[in-house]
Design a protein around this motif. Structure first.
Motif, PDB file in Angstrom:
ATOM      1  N   LEU A   1       0.786  -1.267  -0.028  1.00  0.00           N
ATOM      2  CA  LEU A   1      -0.050   0.004   0.039  1.00  0.00           C
ATOM      3  C   LEU A   1       0.955   1.349  -0.046  1.00  0.00           C
ATOM      4  O   LEU A   1       0.183   2.306   0.136  1.00  0.00           O
ATOM      5  N   LEU A   2       2.295   1.392  -0.079  1.00  0.00           N
ATOM      6  CA  LEU A   2       3.091   2.449   0.007  1.00  0.00           C
ATOM      7  C   LEU A   2       3.971   2.134  -1.193  1.00  0.00           C
ATOM      8  O   LEU A   2       4.433   0.975  -1.856  1.00  0.00           O
TER       9      LEU A   2
ATOM     10  N   GLY B   1      -1.313  -4.208   7.714  1.00  0.00           N
ATOM     11  CA  GLY B   1      -0.352  -3.722   8.806  1.00  0.00           C
ATOM     12  C   GLY B   1       0.791  -2.710   8.214  1.00  0.00           C
ATOM     13  O   GLY B   1       0.823  -2.557   7.005  1.00  0.00           O
ATOM     14  N   GLY B   2       1.604  -2.246   9.022  1.00  0.00           N
ATOM     15  CA  GLY B   2       2.878  -1.500   8.438  1.00  0.00           C
ATOM     16  C   GLY B   2       3.325  -0.791   9.735  1.00  0.00           C
ATOM     17  O   GLY B   2       2.881  -0.781  10.757  1.00  0.00           O
TER      18      GLY B   2
ATOM     19  N   GLY C   1       3.733  -0.854   4.569  1.00  0.00           N
ATOM     20  CA  GLY C   1       2.551  -1.052   4.645  1.00  0.00           C
ATOM     21  C   GLY C   1       1.995  -1.813   3.375  1.00  0.00           C
ATOM     22  O   GLY C   1       2.141  -2.009   2.422  1.00  0.00           O
ATOM     23  N   GLY C   2       0.868  -2.724   3.769  1.00  0.00           N
ATOM     24  CA  GLY C   2       0.129  -3.534   2.932  1.00  0.00           C
ATOM     25  C   GLY C   2      -0.817  -4.528   3.398  1.00  0.00           C
ATOM     26  O   GLY C   2      -1.184  -4.126   4.777  1.00  0.00           O
ATOM     27  N   TRP C   3      -1.241  -5.534   2.783  1.00  0.00           N
ATOM     28  CA  TRP C   3      -2.331  -6.538   3.123  1.00  0.00           C
ATOM     29  C   TRP C   3      -1.953  -8.004   2.826  1.00  0.00           C
ATOM     30  O   TRP C   3      -1.212  -7.996   1.744  1.00  0.00           O
ATOM     31  N   CYS C   4      -2.655  -8.732   3.253  1.00  0.00           N
ATOM     32  CA  CYS C   4      -2.424 -10.053   2.639  1.00  0.00           C
ATOM     33  C   CYS C   4      -3.749 -10.836   3.028  1.00  0.00           C
ATOM     34  O   CYS C   4      -4.183 -10.724   4.277  1.00  0.00           O
TER      35      CYS C   4
ATOM     36  N   MET D   1       8.585  -3.173  -0.776  1.00  0.00           N
ATOM     37  CA  MET D   1       9.450  -2.284   0.236  1.00  0.00           C
ATOM     38  C   MET D   1       8.670  -2.380   1.498  1.00  0.00           C
ATOM     39  O   MET D   1       8.231  -1.621   2.216  1.00  0.00           O
ATOM     40  N   GLY D   2       9.002  -3.665   2.081  1.00  0.00           N
ATOM     41  CA  GLY D   2       8.535  -3.808   3.376  1.00  0.00           C
ATOM     42  C   GLY D   2       7.348  -4.806   3.581  1.00  0.00           C
ATOM     43  O   GLY D   2       7.101  -5.077   4.832  1.00  0.00           O
TER      44      GLY D   2
END
Length: 727
Positions: A57-58, A130-131, A215-218, A328-329
């Motif tokens: 998400l980033l 999260g992130g 940050g992101g999602w799964c 990126m993370g």
């Protein structure tokens, strides 16, 4: 671990207290934790599998432009010179920020849920997001920061998803890394496969050190599909930090309840999925050990496993928007682990070691799908008579021998042999005998129930023999036959008097073996033994000299009867009769006889039994004289299988190559595999099958060691296996 809980006692019905209570109940539904140990959240053995997908998400923005070089620099081998530390990380927002539904999200991205063909039943779906946040920007105890938006497709309204739990770990003063999770099983059940879009996660943006913003999602999905193999599926989640603070560090965790099936695993028989946060492609020195074995593949180097990739067996997953190779993370990786990582048959746990020399990261999810191997149990039932003339005489002792093996690659569990005696015989007391069985003391067993592993049971007119065999068999439960283990048991009976003026009929005895696979699927086989009576020359079998009589199963549920005579006297015809229970015989067809002759005559007949609906059919030939007198042959059983394929392999045994003739019922791509007795694939070949007869040559077999193998033909919906032997 800190948990936010509230207990409210209302003594007066005041509106102010009611409002406070409602607010507190809403916030207390979310579990907040500093960190959480890994626990088992899903466990089952089903015909199905898992799917894991997600996205960042980033993204890196330099000079108001997405820096696609930095976002994709790790596309070759997972390594990069770029990371998110001190980079200007800004929101990904594929749905835009104005108009339509995009105005409700500050960040958004999508990825595809891909499921196998056929009917998929969703058993579990969990969303993780999260992130990194600056605590002053996002108070995670506030309801607005405990929700995320989710939709199927990209042109419908979002649904608000509220976290069931949130874990948060302080990185440096004022900044935290968090993971939230929610159950979305019903949402995915109703939506099915396709593109999922997630957005509006609480995430801080901009450039910062000590790991950088990320940050992101799964989403992890467990599905059931009857066209898929049985698998042991386990999902674990939690939230822990692996951080060296300038010194080499390793953390180990042992996950229990894994339930590895029996049988040797091939590489693709076990697959692991992982979700981890804040891994950096530009920082080497982090690793994963599985049962003490370092993991690596093409895009996940042995010293830089957590590198911002979303991969499947070393290949970048591209079914997402935006489609960067460096998240990126955020790491979401799936990989085969059946060989080389200490995954042994019947193991109940797995140990994971996380290490780093310079990076920090936060593992959050582990999935395991391990193929369950089926047993193939069989039983042969033979009978011998005391007079050794192969006929049953009044009061003669008959000895039944029941023997067989588990010829499949998986364990046969809870193995029980049952034999219900026909009314034409009487059990000989204390004749139950174990000849051989793994894990069992051989010799005579008592007739009494509950004191050893066999018994004779009388229940009115029903007389039953029962043996429990295999390793760990007890007086109440069957044991285990491991792959290729054999057994043999015996008991005795005497031939009953049929009554005044009656002849002894053919004596048919059916024994059954039952077992459970590791997936708790029932496997059954029946064995039939028939001994014909010796009723004297005046009432004997056919008034012909029959050299042979055989019945053989063919493809497409047909049975071939062959018989040969060397002499016939006044023979009009042969009537073929069959029975589905061994007692009541019905007319099928007739074949003309040869009259009176002393020459060799051969006869055959093919019977279509496609509508029979039973596993064993019994055949007899009735010979009819010209004066309409009749006599009969012995009764022969034949096992009917569901196989509709014609498969001919030659030569078998082979030395360097095999030629295959196989029928297939449609045009499709099929995988041919040759598997050794340890369950490892030694040859894999793609084949284009045509509807009808196919001719295939496999000639790269000279290097195989001598021994027995299985050849399998596998399509999306079918699996066809045959045993072959290398000389």
């Amino acid at each position: 671990m800190d948990f936010l809980t509230f207990s409210i006692s209302l003594q007066k019905y005041k509106s102010r207290l009611l409002l406070i209570a409602v607010y507190l109940i809403m916030t207390s539904a979310i579990v907040h934790a500093q960190a959480r140990n890994y626990t088992l959240v899903y466990s089952d053995n089903i015909k199905g599998g898992t799917a894991i997908f997600g996205n960042t998400l980033l993204q890196v923005i330099n000079n108001d432009t997405i820096n696609t070089i930095k976002m994709n620099d790790n596309n070759v081998d997972g390594n990069s010179i770029y990371g998110n530390d001190n980079e200007n990380m800004k929101d990904v927002d594929i749905d835009g920020s104005t108009g339509g539904y995009g105005s409700v999200t500050v960040n958004s991205s999508s990825a595809d849920l891909i499921l196998p063909a056929g009917n998929n039943k969703i058993k579990l779906a969990r969303l993780y997001w999260g992130g990194r946040i600056r605590n002053s920007d996002f108070d995670l105890t506030a309801y607005a920061n405990q929700t995320i938006k989710l939709r199927k497709g990209t042109s419908v309204p979002y649904s608000n998803i509220t976290a069931l739990g949130i874990e948060k770990i302080t990185i440096v003063s004022g900044y935290s890394q968090y993971q939230a999770y929610a159950d979305i099983t019903d949402f995915v059940k109703n939506s099915g496969a396709g593109t999922y879009e997630v957005g509006n996660a609480p995430l801080s943006t901009g450039a910062i050190d000590n790991g950088g913003n990320n940050g992101g999602w799964c989403i992890v999905v467990v599905y059931e599909n009857d066209a898929v193999n049985y698998n042991s599926i386990r999902i674990y989640d939690g939230f822990q930090q692996v951080y060296n603070n300038g010194n080499p560090l390793s953390n180990s965790v042992t996950l229990t309840g894994l339930n590895v099936p029996s049988g040797q695993l091939a590489a693709g028989d076990a697959k692991m999925g992982v979700l981890a946060w804040e891994g950096d492609a530009n920082l080497a020195g982090d690793y994963l050990k599985i049962n003490g074995n370092l993991f690596s593949n093409t895009t996940n180097p042995v010293d830089n496993l957590w590198n911002g990739t979303i991969t499947d067996n070393g290949l970048h997953v591209s079914s997402k928007n935006p489609n960067y190779t460096n998240q990126m993370g955020l790491d979401i990786d799936q990989f085969d682990m059946g060989t080389g990582y200490g995954i042994f048959p019947n193991a109940g746990s797995i140990t994971l070691e996380f290490g780093t020399t310079s990076d920090k990261y936060f593992p959050g999810l582990f999935s395991f799908i391990i193929r369950m191997k089926d047993p193939t149990i069989n039983i042969d039932n033979t009978v011998s008579d005391a007079n050794n003339n192969h006929f049953a005489n009044l009061n003669e002792v008959l000895t039944y021998t029941l023997k067989g093996e588990n010829s499949g690659p998986g364990n046969a569990n809870s193995v029980v042999i049952t034999d219900t005696l026909p009314a034409t015989v009487t059990y000989v007391p204390n004749s139950l005998k174990i000849i051989s069985s793994p894990g069992v003391t051989t010799g005579i067993q008592t007739d009494i129930s509950g004191d050893d592993i066999a018994e004779y049971i009388e229940n009115g007119s029903i007389k039953t023999i029962q043996f429990r065999i295999g390793t760990a068999a007890t007086s109440s439960n069957g044991g285990t036959l491991a792959p290729y283990e054999t057994y043999e048991v015996q008991f005795k009976v005497t031939v009953n008097d049929p009554g005044t003026g009656k002849q002894i009929p053919p004596i048919m005895n059916i024994a059954r073996i039952k077992a459970l696979s590791d997936a708790n699927v029932n496997f059954v086989d029946d064995g039939t033994a028939i001994i014909n009576p010796d009723n004297g020359p005046e009432n004997g079998p056919l008034p012909v000299t029959m050299v042979s009589f055989t019945v053989s199963p063919l493809q497409d549920k047909k049975v071939k009867l062959d018989w040969k005579t060397s002499m016939e006297i006044n023979c009009s015809k042969y009537k073929i009769v069959r029975s589905f229970d061994g007692n009541i015989f019905n007319y099928v067809a007739e074949v003309p006889g040869a009259g009176t002759t002393s020459s060799i005559h051969s006869y055959s007949f093919i019977d279509d039994v496609s509508s029979a609906g039973c596993p064993i059919i019994y055949y007899r030939i009735d010979q009819i004289d010209n004066d309409w007198k009749s006599s009969y042959s012995k009764v022969l059983p034949v096992k009917i299988t569901d196989e509709t394929r014609q498969l001919i392999i030659s030569p078998n045994p082979f030395t360097s190559s095999i030629n295959i003739k196989i029928t297939w019922n449609k045009n499709e791509n099929v995988t041919a595999k040759i598997i050794n007795l340890q369950g490892s694939e030694v040859i894999t070949k793609g084949i284009k099958m045509n509807n009808g007869v196919n001719y295939i040559a496999i000639d790269e077999l000279s290097d195989l060691p001598p021994g027995n193998y299985f050849i399998q033909f596998i399509s999306a919906t079918e699996r066809f296996t045959k045993k072959i032997t290398k000389q």
